[in-house]
Enzyme design. Structure first.
Site: not given
Ligand code: TTP
Ligand code: MG
Length: 342
Positions: A11, A108-109
């Protein structure tokens, strides 16, 4: 001797914000919030925020205005989805080199089956290094015996983490976590659990399964019980199998209204069943897929005790599949797939 199952979840760290920092390096180290049109005075929510901004209590889904009140000195940037999607493709291209069995779980995962690798941790390190080389971004990796634990693991040492989690680590490392960290436990379920005196995954694991079934119904109650014990044998969904008929639809507006999602799912199940009948096949498994507003995508599969093509049976299985998802998150897309054999 066959090796134990090893699933790797990867991720990206603060994904949208990290991409923005690449083109605005002068903002590094500052609190940066990505959301809406980038105007903190307008309506709209936070998509994500840098870890510096999170230190002020800012998180995904929060109103931009509230984020601004918490941290007026933060830099607010608009969402530029096309750019993030391009970075996502680079990231996914790197992953292709490391396993044949990959489940794309969102922008992103992803999950990779690395059971065949002699040293799964080395695969994790190599992925991190190549993602960095190809995108200039960091990611976090979790490696565990199943998808559920791998996803928990990747979150344990963010950012830039690499975490191995084994069944024996569950009491010490998983049980102290809030129940909401479990895949499928959304804010609504979490609130109900709190009412029942359950805050952590360990407290959830300690509840008799009957109590959970009483409160949440058969399918969901059992799922919560299994999940709290770190048990999950769901396969990686590598692609939509050809030996299946599927229907899916993206909502005009993302919705957290599960009644609306269920109604749409019923219609899709009906159409898919008609298509199945047209091919004179019997369904063995019914898979429900939800994509959330952030493009995270999850599936749950129900195996039918007897292969069938009855509308009522398929609909019931689809409903059961839907019940395994948490509530409270905004849904972007719902889909159903009926698998059959020749
Ligand atoms: P995530 O992987 O949940 O968050 P992240 O990558 O920003 O942070 P982390 O380091 O904790 O993984 O989500 C991936 C992307 O998806 C995030 O950058 C933006 C988008 N997203 C939204 O648009 N709305 C949301 O509510 C969430 C959780 C994520
Ligand atoms: Mg993320």
């Amino acid at each position: 001797m066959s090796r134990p199952r090893r699933i790797l979840h990867v991720d990206m760290d603060a994904f949208f914000a990290a991409v923005e920092l690449k083109r605005h390096p002068e903002l590094r180290g500052r609190p940066v919030v990505v959301g809406g049109r980038g105007d903190p005075q307008s309506r709209g929510v936070v998509s994500t925020a840098t870890y510096e901004a999170r230190a002020f209590g800012i998180h995904s889904g929060m109103a931009l205005r509230l984020a601004w009140r918490l941290c007026p000195q933060a830099v607010f940037l608009p969402v530029d989805f096309d750019t993030y999607a391009r970075e996502s493709e680079r990231f996914k291209a790197v992953l292709q080199q490391f396993s044949q069995t990959i489940e794309d779980a969102g922008i992103d995962e992803a999950y990779l089956d690395v059971s065949d690798a002699p040293d799964p941790a080395a695969v994790g390190r190599a992925i991190k290094q190549q993602v960095q080389a190809s995108t200039g971004l960091t990611c976090s990796v979790g490696i565990a015996p199943n998808k559920l634990l791998a996803k928990l693991a990747s979150d344990l040492q963010k950012p830039d983490g690499l975490t191995l989690l084994d069944e024996k680590d569950i009491p010490a490392r998983v049980w102290p976590l809030p129940a909401g960290k479990l895949l499928g436990v959304g804010p609504k379920t979490e609130a109900r659990l709190i009412e029942m005196g359950v805050a952590t995954i360990g407290e959830l694991a300690a509840l008799p399964v009957e109590t959970l079934v009483e409160h949440f119904g058969e399918a969901r109650g059992r799922y919560l019980h299994e999940a709290a014990h770190g048990r999950d044998d769901s396969p990686l969904i590598t692609h939509w199998e050809p030996k299946s008929v599927g229907r899916e639809v993206t909502f005009e507006h993302d919705t957290a209204d599960m009644t609306q999602v269920a109604r749409t799912l019923f219609e899709l199940a009906e159409e898919a069943t008609d298509a199945l009948r047209a091919e004179a096949k019997l369904a063995r498994r019914v898979t429900v897929k939800l994509r959330y507003a952030n493009f995270e995508t999850h599936t749950h599969t129900i195996s039918l005790p007897d292969p069938g093509d009855q509308h009522g049976v398929i609909r019931q299985a689809a409903l059961e599949g839907l019940a395994r998802f948490g509530e409270g998150r905004k849904v972007r897309l719902v889909g159903v797939r009926l698998e059959f054999s020749d």
